[in-house]
Design an enzyme around this catalytic site. Structure first.
Site, PDB file in Angstrom:
ATOM      1  N   ARG A   1      21.108 -21.388  34.264  1.00 36.46           N
ATOM      2  CA  ARG A   1      19.955 -22.196  33.852  1.00 36.46           C
ATOM      3  C   ARG A   1      19.405 -23.055  34.993  1.00 36.46           C
ATOM      4  NH1 ARG A   1      22.740 -20.867  29.763  1.00 36.46           N
ATOM      5  NH2 ARG A   1      24.508 -21.736  30.856  1.00 36.46           N
ATOM      6  N   THR A   2      20.279 -23.834  35.640  1.00 36.63           N
ATOM      7  CA  THR A   2      19.795 -24.774  36.651  1.00 36.63           C
ATOM      8  C   THR A   2      19.218 -24.052  37.862  1.00 36.63           C
ATOM      9  OG1 THR A   2      21.444 -26.406  35.941  1.00 36.63           O
ATOM     10  CG2 THR A   2      20.430 -26.737  38.089  1.00 36.63           C
TER      11      THR A   2
ATOM     12  N   LYS B   1      34.343 -18.270  55.543  1.00 39.02           N
ATOM     13  CA  LYS B   1      35.073 -18.184  56.805  1.00 39.02           C
ATOM     14  C   LYS B   1      35.626 -19.536  57.238  1.00 39.02           C
ATOM     15  CE  LYS B   1      32.047 -14.428  58.375  1.00 39.02           C
ATOM     16  NZ  LYS B   1      31.095 -13.984  59.424  1.00 39.02           N
TER      17      LYS B   1
ATOM     18  N   ARG C   1      24.142 -27.785  44.548  1.00 40.59           N
ATOM     19  CA  ARG C   1      25.176 -27.903  43.504  1.00 40.59           C
ATOM     20  C   ARG C   1      26.517 -27.669  44.168  1.00 40.59           C
ATOM     21  NH1 ARG C   1      25.568 -25.474  37.466  1.00 40.59           N
ATOM     22  NH2 ARG C   1      24.275 -27.319  37.186  1.00 40.59           N
TER      23      ARG C   1
ATOM     24  N   HIS D   1      24.319 -35.182  37.133  1.00 38.31           N
ATOM     25  CA  HIS D   1      23.421 -34.029  37.028  1.00 38.31           C
ATOM     26  C   HIS D   1      22.069 -34.598  36.581  1.00 38.31           C
ATOM     27  CE1 HIS D   1      21.817 -30.168  36.621  1.00 38.31           C
ATOM     28  NE2 HIS D   1      22.664 -29.599  35.784  1.00 38.31           N
TER      29      HIS D   1
END
Length: 335
Positions: free
Chosen positions: A81-82, A109, A131, A159
């Protein structure tokens, strides 16, 4: 008319609390959390989102507002969704979008978050939407990057755009936020959505009730001016808004409750429990939903559910955030 006859009227005027008036610009260069926003800035974002929502109703859903701007979507956690909401918002504003697949990037890495961000910034993006699983990751990038940083969820911290779209949805249905009883039920301990919603809703004058198992209630959460209970019936009684939060099993180490079935029996939102709320209650969920755990299917798909509307509103709200950060703040005027 005597002076004494005027006093009651005068006293009423004196105690009336004015509603927040929208600001004309954001004070900060980044959107790191609701904690950094004033009530006036929140209203500005919500009002701007109203204009952005109209674009979705057009035959051609695109405006040239951010033409020539480059936005990097840097997601270190799974998201549907985000991430897609930000991508759609960026494209509707005509921005150039770069999506970084972290699983196939140099992060695997051993490259650090800061080094990854600085390498991306060498390509001169205007904004980075981040995020990350670590709380404070967005604040870290804001200290080392010239680009504007937008928090798309950092650990268990915040959020902010989710809380803004939730407020936008509530305001659309209720025409206000001040004075509403909002019950938030679920995994309170691990939820960044909870923290952002509590900060936003209390800033705008809502009466917020939190409910969950005692093991999933953050210590000292009452200091944010909310009511805390372990009784779903008490939380939902007379509520204007009921918001369910997902049980975040991936963040849990140890047994916080006996079983998912037991959780649903005690805390799950059923039609019977929902009848305790106001007749015009709206039911919300930030997603993804666990049907039969925090919410029954008949509630998720019922007439009071605005869950899919939240998804649609997320695009308008994120368009508003991108627009305001791109044009509403001068770098020299902010920290």
């Amino acid at each position: 008319m005597t002076k004494s006859s005027l006093r009651p009227t005068e006293s009423k005027v004196a105690v009336a609390a004015p509603a927040p008036v929208a600001a004309t610009r954001l004070r900060h260069k980044h959107l790191l959390g609701i904690a950094d926003l004033s009530p006036e800035e929140i209203v500005l974002i919500l009002d701007t989102a109203e204009a952005m929502k109209e674009i979705a109703a057009r035959p051609i859903k695109k405006v040239p507002t951010l033409r020539g701007r480059t936005i990097v979507n840097l997601f270190f956690e799974p998201s549907t969704r985000t991430r897609t909401s930000f991508e759609v918002a960026e494209k509707r504003l005509s921005a150039d979008t770069l999506n970084v697949a972290v699983a196939s990037s140099s992060v695997v890495k051993g490259e650090t978050l800061v080094d990854t961000a600085l390498n991306l910034e060498a390509m001169s993006p205007d904004m980075i939407v981040l995020r990350h699983s670590s709380s404070g990751a967005c604040d870290l990038l804001a200290r080392v990057c010239r680009s504007r940083i937008i928090n798309a969820g950092d650990g268990m911290h915040e959020h902010p755009t989710q809380a803004l779209l939730d407020a936008f949805t509530i305001r659309h249905h209720k025409q206000r936020i001040a004075g509403l009883k909002v019950a938030i039920v679920g995994d309170l301990l691990h939820s960044r959505v909870l923290r952002s919603n509590v900060l936003l809703l209390t800033k705008l004058g809502a009466d917020v009730w939190l409910c969950g198992p005692p093991t999933l209630v953050p210590v000292g959460v009452e200091r944010f001016g909310v009511h805390v209970t372990t009784s779903v019936d008490e939380a939902v009684a007379g509520a204007d808004v009921v918001m369910l939060l997902r049980i975040q099993l991936e963040r849990m180490q140890g047994g916080f409750f006996p079983s998912l079935r037991e959780y649903f029996n005690v805390f799950g939102m059923t039609e019977q429990r929902l009848r305790l709320a106001r007749p015009d209650v709206v039911v919300m969920h930030p997603g993804p939903m666990n049907r039969g755990v925090e919410i029954a299917s008949e509630v998720a798909d019922g007439p009071y559910s605005v869950i899919l509307e939240q998804v649609a509103n997320g695009v308008a709200v994120r368009m508003a955030v991108l627009y305001l950060l791109a044009g509403g703040v001068d770098d020299e005027a902010v920290a």
